[in-house]
Design a protein around this motif. Structure first.
Motif, PDB file in Angstrom:
ATOM      1  N   CYS A 108       0.853  -1.200   0.000  1.00 18.14           N
ATOM      2  CA  CYS A 108       0.000   0.000   0.000  1.00 18.14           C
ATOM      3  C   CYS A 108       0.882   1.241   0.000  1.00 18.14           C
ATOM      4  O   CYS A 108       1.808   1.364   0.795  1.00 18.14           O
ATOM      5  CB  CYS A 108      -0.888  -0.002   1.242  1.00 18.14           C
ATOM      6  N   TYR A 150       0.358   4.034   1.023  1.00 19.29           N
ATOM      7  CA  TYR A 150       0.212   4.900   2.196  1.00 19.29           C
ATOM      8  C   TYR A 150       0.427   4.135   3.494  1.00 19.29           C
ATOM      9  O   TYR A 150       0.117   4.624   4.570  1.00 19.29           O
ATOM     10  CB  TYR A 150      -1.174   5.565   2.165  1.00 19.29           C
ATOM     11  N   VAL A 190      -1.129   1.905   4.915  1.00 25.14           N
ATOM     12  CA  VAL A 190      -2.336   1.839   5.731  1.00 25.14           C
ATOM     13  C   VAL A 190      -2.372   0.563   6.570  1.00 25.14           C
ATOM     14  O   VAL A 190      -2.609   0.598   7.776  1.00 25.14           O
ATOM     15  CB  VAL A 190      -3.578   1.899   4.817  1.00 25.14           C
ATOM     16  N   HIS A 191      -2.095  -0.554   5.923  1.00 22.98           N
ATOM     17  CA  HIS A 191      -2.212  -1.834   6.649  1.00 22.98           C
ATOM     18  C   HIS A 191      -1.162  -1.936   7.743  1.00 22.98           C
ATOM     19  O   HIS A 191      -1.446  -2.434   8.830  1.00 22.98           O
ATOM     20  CB  HIS A 191      -2.098  -2.997   5.667  1.00 22.98           C
ATOM     21  N   CYS A 216      -6.940   5.171   4.804  1.00 20.95           N
ATOM     22  CA  CYS A 216      -7.068   4.635   3.446  1.00 20.95           C
ATOM     23  C   CYS A 216      -7.581   5.705   2.488  1.00 20.95           C
ATOM     24  O   CYS A 216      -8.483   6.471   2.800  1.00 20.95           O
ATOM     25  CB  CYS A 216      -8.035   3.461   3.464  1.00 20.95           C
ATOM     26  N   LYS A 217      -6.982   5.755   1.306  1.00 20.08           N
ATOM     27  CA  LYS A 217      -7.379   6.742   0.298  1.00 20.08           C
ATOM     28  C   LYS A 217      -8.296   6.125  -0.755  1.00 20.08           C
ATOM     29  O   LYS A 217      -8.560   6.745  -1.783  1.00 20.08           O
ATOM     30  CB  LYS A 217      -6.149   7.280  -0.424  1.00 20.08           C
ATOM     31  N   ALA A 218      -8.679   4.891  -0.556  1.00 19.92           N
ATOM     32  CA  ALA A 218      -9.571   4.201  -1.492  1.00 19.92           C
ATOM     33  C   ALA A 218      -9.004   4.137  -2.902  1.00 19.92           C
ATOM     34  O   ALA A 218      -9.658   4.505  -3.863  1.00 19.92           O
ATOM     35  CB  ALA A 218     -10.954   4.853  -1.492  1.00 19.92           C
ATOM     36  N   CYS A 219      -7.759   3.668  -2.994  1.00 21.40           N
ATOM     37  CA  CYS A 219      -7.188   3.511  -4.331  1.00 21.40           C
ATOM     38  C   CYS A 219      -7.486   2.122  -4.887  1.00 21.40           C
ATOM     39  O   CYS A 219      -7.211   1.852  -6.050  1.00 21.40           O
ATOM     40  CB  CYS A 219      -5.688   3.765  -4.306  1.00 21.40           C
ATOM     41  N   PHE A 220      -8.025   1.254  -4.068  1.00 23.02           N
ATOM     42  CA  PHE A 220      -8.448  -0.086  -4.486  1.00 23.02           C
ATOM     43  C   PHE A 220      -7.301  -0.998  -4.901  1.00 23.02           C
ATOM     44  O   PHE A 220      -7.543  -2.091  -5.396  1.00 23.02           O
ATOM     45  CB  PHE A 220      -9.473  -0.018  -5.633  1.00 23.02           C
ATOM     46  N   SER A 221      -6.060  -0.576  -4.726  1.00 23.54           N
ATOM     47  CA  SER A 221      -4.955  -1.431  -5.167  1.00 23.54           C
ATOM     48  C   SER A 221      -4.943  -2.745  -4.398  1.00 23.54           C
ATOM     49  O   SER A 221      -4.782  -3.812  -4.979  1.00 23.54           O
ATOM     50  CB  SER A 221      -3.623  -0.716  -4.980  1.00 23.54           C
ATOM     51  N   CYS A 222      -5.106  -2.659  -3.089  1.00 24.71           N
ATOM     52  CA  CYS A 222      -5.063  -3.905  -2.318  1.00 24.71           C
ATOM     53  C   CYS A 222      -6.331  -4.714  -2.563  1.00 24.71           C
ATOM     54  O   CYS A 222      -6.290  -5.929  -2.696  1.00 24.71           O
ATOM     55  CB  CYS A 222      -4.861  -3.603  -0.833  1.00 24.71           C
ATOM     56  N   LEU A 232     -13.668  -2.446   0.574  1.00 25.71           N
ATOM     57  CA  LEU A 232     -13.825  -1.145   1.210  1.00 25.71           C
ATOM     58  C   LEU A 232     -15.293  -0.871   1.428  1.00 25.71           C
ATOM     59  O   LEU A 232     -16.141  -1.402   0.734  1.00 25.71           O
ATOM     60  CB  LEU A 232     -13.269  -0.043   0.300  1.00 25.71           C
TER      61      LEU A 232
HETATM   62  S1  SF4 Z   1      -7.278   0.781  -0.923  1.00 22.19           S
HETATM   63 FE1  SF4 Z   1      -5.264   1.678  -1.406  1.00 22.19          FE
HETATM   64  S2  SF4 Z   1      -4.912   3.179   0.213  1.00 22.19           S
HETATM   65 FE2  SF4 Z   1      -6.545   1.835   0.930  1.00 22.19          FE
HETATM   66  S3  SF4 Z   1      -5.486   0.267   2.095  1.00 22.19           S
HETATM   67 FE3  SF4 Z   1      -5.726  -0.536   0.028  1.00 22.19          FE
HETATM   68  S4  SF4 Z   1      -3.823  -0.013  -1.030  1.00 22.19           S
HETATM   69 FE4  SF4 Z   1      -3.921   1.254   0.843  1.00 22.19          FE
END
Ligand code: SF4
Ligand code: SF4
Ligand code: SF4
Lengths: 538, 486
Positions: free
Chosen positions: B42, B44, B46-47, B67-73, B84
Motif C-alpha cells: 500500500c 500509504y 495503511v495496513h 485509506c485513500k480508497a485507491c483499491f490497489s489492495c 472497502l
Molecule cells: S485501498 Fe489503497 S490506500 Fe486503501 S489500504 Fe488498500 S492499497 Fe492502501
C-alpha cells in the motif's frame, strides 16, 4: 552569406514534402479491438456474488450463467471464485434462469458490491467509472445495468438529453441488450471525421477520423507509459495527443505526426526543434481545472528524467507562471502565434483557453490572432494537482462556454473559419455529442483516458510517490504496474466504443456526419425539475 | 508598500476523534499468508499502521481512517479478501449544508493552515443552491496582479470598518469641516464571531480573542465573556453590549477594540450616542438578524447616522422570514441590500458584515462579490476544534437565545474540552483563517483583482447560474425531469 527568412522557409518547405513534418521514421498502430481485461486480479463490478460454504460444487451455476461469472473448468474439483464483475444483477435474477434460483443448495447470493459504492462521485459516478472500464476492456457499449451516458452531477450535460432518449422512441436498453451496438454493424456508417483547418490559408488541411483528440498531460505529471499509450491509440485512430507542458520525450518521436506540441507559460521543454517536428502546436493560456493559476509540479515528481527534459533541477517544485507574461493584448497574442508559424510553416496553431465570463471575446481575439483551433477548457476538467477551491469555483463549466462562444462566433460571421474544440468535463461519448450539438466541432478528453487506464479518482495523484495505480507517477516501480501494450489497447477500445455510440446517435438523428450535428440544439432538450410530468401529459 | 500580510500558521493536529470516509474490511480467516500479499505494498502504509495500532495496548479503540480508497489492495489480494466500504458515521456528520466533506476539509485546513490541494478534477455536483450557484471569474491575459500569488506583487486583503464620508466638505475659508474618519482596518475580510449555537464556555471566547489578535482582526464576544479576556487580547475584542448595560460595561467599552456591537432595537440611535459619549472614536455596529425587510431597516438606520451593520443569517446562510421560517440565501439577500444602498446613493458610507453559513473560503469571496464588505466566521471556528455540527439539542442564537435563561440548552460537547487549552484552540482557528486567506488570494489572483475592497459588489466578475443557464440553454426545449414514456 546570410540566410534570409525566405531561405529558411524554402529550406523548410523542401524538407517537409511528406504529409507530416517529422524526419523520424513514423510507426503505425493497428486499429483493432481486442479484449483488454482489468490488469488487477479482482476486477470490480456493480454486483457482488457470494458463494457460501455449503456449496457442493455441482457446477450447475456455471451451466446457467451466460455471462461467465461462474466457471468449473474440466478436471477441477471446485467451482472457481465467481468472476462477479461480469454479473448483470437483478436483470438476470428476474429471468428465473439465474444461478441464485438454480443452485440446489441455495449457496449463492447476489448483492450490490460495497466496493462499487465506494467508487466514484457525482461527476464520475460509480456506474460511469465501471462503464468506462467496460468499454476499455471490450471496445463496446456496456450492458444495460451500467449507466454509461450520464453522471450524477445534476447539471450541465447530466441535465441535457437527446430528445430521442426521452420521447419513448428508443427501445428499452435492458430488453435489447447486446454488448455490441447493432447500429454500428449495418448500413453505411455515418462519418465521424473532423476537419481541423478551416481558415483557408495555405497551411495543410488536417483531417482526423474521430472528433476527439487527447489532452495535454505532461511527462512528470503522468508516467511515460500513459503518454505513449495515449499517443499510440490516437495514432491508431488517426487523431492526436498532446505533450502537455513538460517537454517532448524522445520515445514520442515515432508518433510525431499525431502529437501536438504544447507551448505553455513556463515554456518547459519547448525547443524550436519540437515545434518543427509536429503538425499542430498548441498555445496553452490557461487550464480549466485551475483557471487563472499556474502549473505546479511537486518536487517529488520532478525526478532526474523529468528535470532533464524540462531543463530544470531535479527535486525542486516547478511552477509555471500564469499567464504568458509577454501577452497584454490580442496584438501580443498574434505575435506569439506568428512566431510559431514562422518556426514551423506547415503547422496548425491551436489556442487553449479556459472559460472566463468574456470567453467569447477571448475566442474572437484568438481567431484574429490567427488560430486555426480554439480550444475551450471548462472548469470541471482534470488535473494532476490543483487547489480544491479553484476546481470547484473558478471559471464556468464547459457546457455554458460552448454555446456562448459558438453563438458569438456565428454572429461575427467567423464561425466557419475556425475549429472549436471543447474539453474539461467531457466524460462520455454522449457528453461529446452534446457538446457538438451545442456548437463545438470536436472534443478533447483527458480524465476519461485515465479512467480507461484504471484510474479510480482517488485524487492522490500529487502525494508521495504519486498515483498508487501507476498511471500518474514517475516512480519506476509504480510505472511498471501498467504495461504499455495493455494501456494502448484499452484506449483503442475506448475510442471504438465511443465511435460506435456516435454512429448510433447520428443514425438515430438521420445525420450523415458528425459535422452536420454541430450547433443542432433542436435535437436536444433540457430536463427541468420545475416542470411537472403531469402538466406535460395534459 | 506596507509589509506583506502573512498569517503564521503552526502545525497543530486535532486532538478529537476524526471520522474518516473509508473503512477497510478484511476477511482474515481465509487468508493464505501468501507471498504476494498486497498489504505491504500500500502506497500509504495503511495496513502496516493499522496493524501497529491494533497491537498497541494504549492506542484508542478507533480506526485510523488513513485509506485513500485507491483499491490497489482490494483488487490485488490473491484471494479477494479485502474490500472497502463507506463509513456510515462519516455520512451522518453535519447536515445538508454543513456536509461531511466541508467538515472534513475544515479539519484538515485547521491542522496546518494549508490550501487543500488534490489531484483529478472536481468531484462534486454541477451546482447547488446558494453559493454553489455562483462561479467566480478569471482573467486570461496579464493583469498587474498576476504575480501576486507566487510572491512578487501584493494582493491586499485589507478592509475598513466604519463610517466613511462620501466626500470632504470645506468651509468658505478652506478649512475641512468633515470630521476625520475613524476606521478600523483589518488585514483580512473576516472577523471571528460567536457561533450560531453558543457553547457556554468562556475558554472558547478567550481562544477567539487570542486568535483575533494574532490574525490582526477582531473577535465578537458577549460582554460577559469579554470581561474575562486578558488585557493583552482586549484590543482585539468587539463586545456585544445591550443598550441597558452600556453604563455597567463602560470600562470594557473603553478598553476593547474601537468597535462595539449593539443588538438592534428601538432605541438604537440613543444607545449609539451613549457609547460614543463614553468613547468618542468608537465604531458602533448594529447586530441584526437578516430578514426580508433588512434593506428598509438599513436605510432607516443609516438616516440616523448608523453606518456599520452585522447581518446574521442562520447557520445555513438564510434570512429569517417574518414567521420564523428560513427565507432567501444571503447571496440573494445581499444582492438586494447592496443594490438598494447603491440606489440610495450612500453604499460607500456603509460597512456590511455578514455571518451565518460562511463555511468555506469560497463563501467569503462570494459573499463579498454579492455585496458584503467582509464576513464573520462562526460555526467554522467550532468545526476547526472538532465540532461535527451534530446540533445536538443546542439552542440557536438566532432564535434570540438568552444565555442566562434556564431554557438555554447547552449540552455537553467535545468543543468544551478543546477550548480548555486556549493555545491549541487559538492555533487551530488561526490555521483555518490562514488557509482561507491563501484561498482568497488564489481567487483574487485568478480574477486579476488587486485588492479585496474592489471585489465588493463586483457581480460582473461572477457567473450566476440563473443567468448563464438562460444564456446557454435558453433555446433548448424543456422536458420534465421524469422522462415521459409513451
Ligand atoms: S485501498 Fe489503497 S490506500 Fe486503501 S489500504 Fe488498500 S492499497 Fe492502501
Ligand atoms: S450451483 Fe450452488 S452448489 Fe453448485 S457449484 Fe454453484 S454455488 Fe456450488
Ligand atoms: S492517483 Fe488516483 S486519481 Fe490520480 S491518476 Fe492515479 S488513480 Fe487516478
Amino acid at each position: 552569406m546570410t540566410t534570409t527568412i525566405a531561405d529558411l522557409k524554402r529550406q523548410n518547405n523542401e524538407r517537409y514534402q511528406r504529409p507530416g513534418n517529422s524526419d523520424y521514421p513514423q510507426e503505425t498502430v493497428e486499429r483493432i479491438v481486442r479484449p483488454a481485461p482489468d490488469r488487477y486480479r479482482n476486477a470490480i463490478g456493480k454486483f457482488k456474488v457470494d458463494r457460501l460454504a455449503n456449496c457442493i460444487a455441482c457446477g450447475r451455476c456455471a451451466e446457467v450463467c451466460s455471462y461467465g461469472v461462474h466457471a468449473k473448468p474440466e478436471g477441477y474439483k471446485y467451482t472457481i471464485r465467481p468472476q462477479d464483475y461480469r454479473c448483470i444483477g437483478p436483470a438476470c435474477l428476474e429471468t428465473g434462469q439465474d444461478c441464485v434460483s438454480q443452485c440446489p443448495v441455495h449457496a449463492l447470493r447476489v448483492r450490490l458490491n460495497p466496493n462499487a459504492e465506494c467508487l466514484g462521485d457525482p461527476r464520475w459516478s460509480s456506474d460511469l467509472v465501471l462503464a468506462t472500464w467496460h468499454m476499455a476492456e471490450t471496445g463496446h457499449r456496456p450492458p444495460a445495468h451500467l449507466e454509461y451516458r450520464l453522471g450524477e452531477s445534476g447539471g450541465g450535460f447530466d441535465r441535457i438529453r437527446f430528445k430521442f432518449e426521452v420521447d419513448g422512441s428508443e427501445p428499452d436498453r435492458a430488453l435489447a441488450d447486446k454488448p455490441e451496438d447493432p447500429a454500428s454493424n449495418s448500413g453505411p456508417e455515418a462519418d465521424t471525421g473532423l476537419e481541423l483547418n478551416r481558415r483557408g490559408d495555405n497551411r495543410p488541411r488536417i483531417r482526423i477520423d474521430i472528433p476527439v483528440y487527447g489532452g495535454g498531460m505532461s511527462f512528470g505529471s503522468v508516467s511515460i507509459h500513459t503518454i505513449l499509450a495515449k499517443a499510440r491509440a490516437m495514432t491508431a485512430w488517426n487523431s492526436f495527443t498532446c505533450t502537455g507542458e513538460g517537454g517532448y520525450p524522445d520515445r514520442l518521436k515515432p508518433y510525431d505526426d499525431h502529437v501536438i506540441t504544447q507551448v505553455a507559460t513556463g515554456l518547459f521543454g519547448v525547443r524550436e526543434e519540437t515545434i518543427r517536428r509536429v503538425r499542430i502546436v498548441e498555445f496553452k493560456y490557461a487550464q480549466g481545472a485551475k483557471p487563472g493559476l499556474g502549473g505546479h509540479l511537486l518536487g517529488d515528481k520532478n525526478t532526474p528524467d523529468v528535470a532533464q527534459m524540462r531543463g530544470a533541477v531535479a527535486g525542486n517544485a516547478l511552477f509555471s507562471p500564469f499567464p504568458f507574461h509577454s501577452v497584454y493584448s490580442v496584438e501580443d497574442h498574434k505575435k506569439h502565434l506568428d512566431w510559431i508559424k514562422e518556426v514551423n510553416p506547415r503547422c496548425l496553431v491551436s489556442v487553449k483557453v479556459s472559460t472566463p465570463t468574456d470567453v467569447d471575446m477571448v475566442a474572437v481575439g484568438s481567431f484574429y490572432a490567427g488560430a486555426h483551433i480554439i480550444h475551450l477548457d471548462g472548469s470541471y476538467g482534470g488535473t494532476g494537482a490543483a487547489p480544491d477551491i479553484a476546481k470547484k469555483n473558478i471559471a464556468m463549466p464547459i457546457e455554458y462556454a460552448v454555446p456562448k462562444v459558438h453563438k458569438f462566433l456565428s454572429a461575427e460571421s467567423i464561425r466557419e473559419k475556425v475549429t472549436l474544440i471543447a474539453s474539461g468535463g467531457i466524460r462520455t461519448a454522449y457528453d461529446a455529442l452534446k457538446a457538438i450539438a451545442l456548437g463545438a466541432d470536436g472534443v478533447v478528453i483527458g480524465t476519461t483516458e485515465m479512467i480507461a487506464l484504471g484510474c479510480v479518482r482517488c485524487s492522490t495523484c500529487e502525494s508521495g510517490r504519486g498515483c498508487p495505480r501507476g498511471i500518474a507517477s514517475t516512480d519506476p516501480e509504480m510505472v511498471a504496474l501498467m504495461p504499455l501494450d495493455w494501456a494502448t489497447q484499452r484506449l483503442i477500445n475506448l475510442q471504438n466504443a465511443w465511435r460506435e455510440q456516435m454512429i448510433y446517435v447520428l443514425k438515430k438523428l438521420g445525420l450523415p456526419s458528425i459535422q452536420s450535428l454541430r450547433g443542432r440544439t433542436d435535437f436536444l432538450c433540457y430536463m427541468d425539475d420545475s416542470i411537472n410530468t403531469k402538466d406535460v401529459a395534459k | 508598500m506596507p509589509d506583506r500580510y502573512h498569517i503564521h500558521t503552526t502545525i497543530t493536529p486535532g486532538r478529537f476523534y476524526r471520522v474518516g470516509k473509508f473503512g477497510g474490511i478484511d476477511w482474515r480467516e481465509d487468508c493464505a499468508r501468501c507471498s504476494e500479499c498486497v498489504k505491504p505494498r500500500c502506497n500509504y502504509e495503511v495496513h502496516e499502521h493499522e496493524a501497529l495500532h491494533n497491537r498497541d495496548p494504549r492506542a484508542a479503540l478507533r480506526p485510523l481512517y488513513e485509506c485513500k480508497a485507491c483499491f490497489s489492495c482490494v483488487q490485488g489480494c490473491t484471494k479477494g479478501l479485502l474490500s472497502l466500504s463507506i463509513n456510515p458515521e462519516y455520512l451522518e456528520m453535519g447536515d445538508e449544508y454543513w456536509t461531511p466533506d466541508i467538515i472534513h476539509t475544515t479539519w484538515v485546513q485547521a491542522d496546518a493552515g494549508k490550501i487543500p490541494v488534490s489531484g483529478a478534477g472536481y468531484r462534486g455536483p454541477f451546482h447547488g443552491t446558494g453559493f454553489d450557484s455562483i462561479w467566480t471569474d478569471m482573467s486570461e491575459i496579464v493583469r498587474p496582479t498576476r504575480d501576486g500569488i507566487h510572491g512578487r506583487e501584493y494582493i491586499s486583503t485589507s478592509v475598513d470598518i466604519g463610517p466613511k464620508p462620501m466626500r470632504l466638505e470645506f468651509s468658505p475659508d478652506g478649512r475641512m469641516i468633515t470630521p476625520p474618519a475613524h476606521l478600523l482596518e483589518i488585514p483580512l475580510p473576516v472577523i471571528l464571531d460567536i457561533p450560531a449555537w453558543p457553547v457556554r464556555e468562556t475558554g472558547l471566547a478567550l481562544a477567539r480573542a487570542a486568535a483575533a489578535r494574532r490574525l490582526g482582526t477582531v473577535a465578537v464576544l458577549f460582554a460577559r465573556d469579554a470581561a474575562a479576556v486578558p488585557e493583552s487580547d482586549l484590543g482585539s475584542v468587539v463586545p456585544i453590549v445591550s443598550a441597558e448595560d452600556i453604563e455597567k460595561r463602560r470600562d470594557l467599552i473603553r478598553n476593547s477594540s474601537s468597535m462595539i456591537q449593539l443588538p438592534d432595537g428601538p432605541e438604537i440611535d440613543a444607545a449609539a450616542a451613549e457609547v460614543r459619549k463614553l468613547k468618542p472614536r468608537s465604531i458602533v455596529s448594529v447586530r441584526m438578524t437578516l430578514r426580508p425587510d433588512t434593506a428598509d431597516r438599513l436605510v432607516a438606520l443609516a438616516g440616523k447616522g448608523l453606518k456599520v451593520f452585522h447581518l446574521c443569517a442562520d447557520p445555513h446562510g438564510r434570512e429569517r422570514g417574518g414567521d420564523g421560517t428560513p427565507g432567501r440565501h444571503i447571496k440573494d439577500a445581499l444582492r438586494e441590500i447592496h443594490g438598494r444602498l447603491v440606489g440610495e446613493g450612500f453604499r460607500d458610507e456603509i460597512t456590511l458584515i455578514t455571518s451565518g453559513g460562511i463555511a468555506l473560503a469560497e463563501h467569503m469571496a462570494k459573499a463579498i462579490i454579492c455585496g458584503s464588505d467582509l464576513v464573520a466566521a462562526d460555526t467554522a471556528l467550532l468545526v476547526a476544534l472538532g465540532c461535527r455540527v451534530c446540533l445536538n439539542a443546542h439552542s440557536l442564537l438566532i432564535d434570540g437565545a438568552d444565555l442566562g435563561s434556564p431554557e438555554f440548552r447547552d449540552p455537553e460537547c467535545p468543543i468544551k474540552s478543546a477550548a480548555g487549552d486556549l493555545h491549541y484552540a487559538a492555533r487551530r482557528m488561526v490555521n483555518l483563517m490562514g488557509a482561507w486567506h491563501s484561498q482568497l488570494i488564489e481567487v483574487l489572483g485568478a480574477m486579476g483583482i488587486r485588492e479585496v475592497r474592489r471585489l465588493r459588489g463586483e457581480v460582473g466578475r461572477a457567473i450566476f447560474r440563473e443567468e448563464i443557464e438562460k444564456e446557454a440553454f435558453g433555446d433548448l426545449d424543456r422536458m420534465p425531469m421524469e422522462p415521459v414514456t409513451a
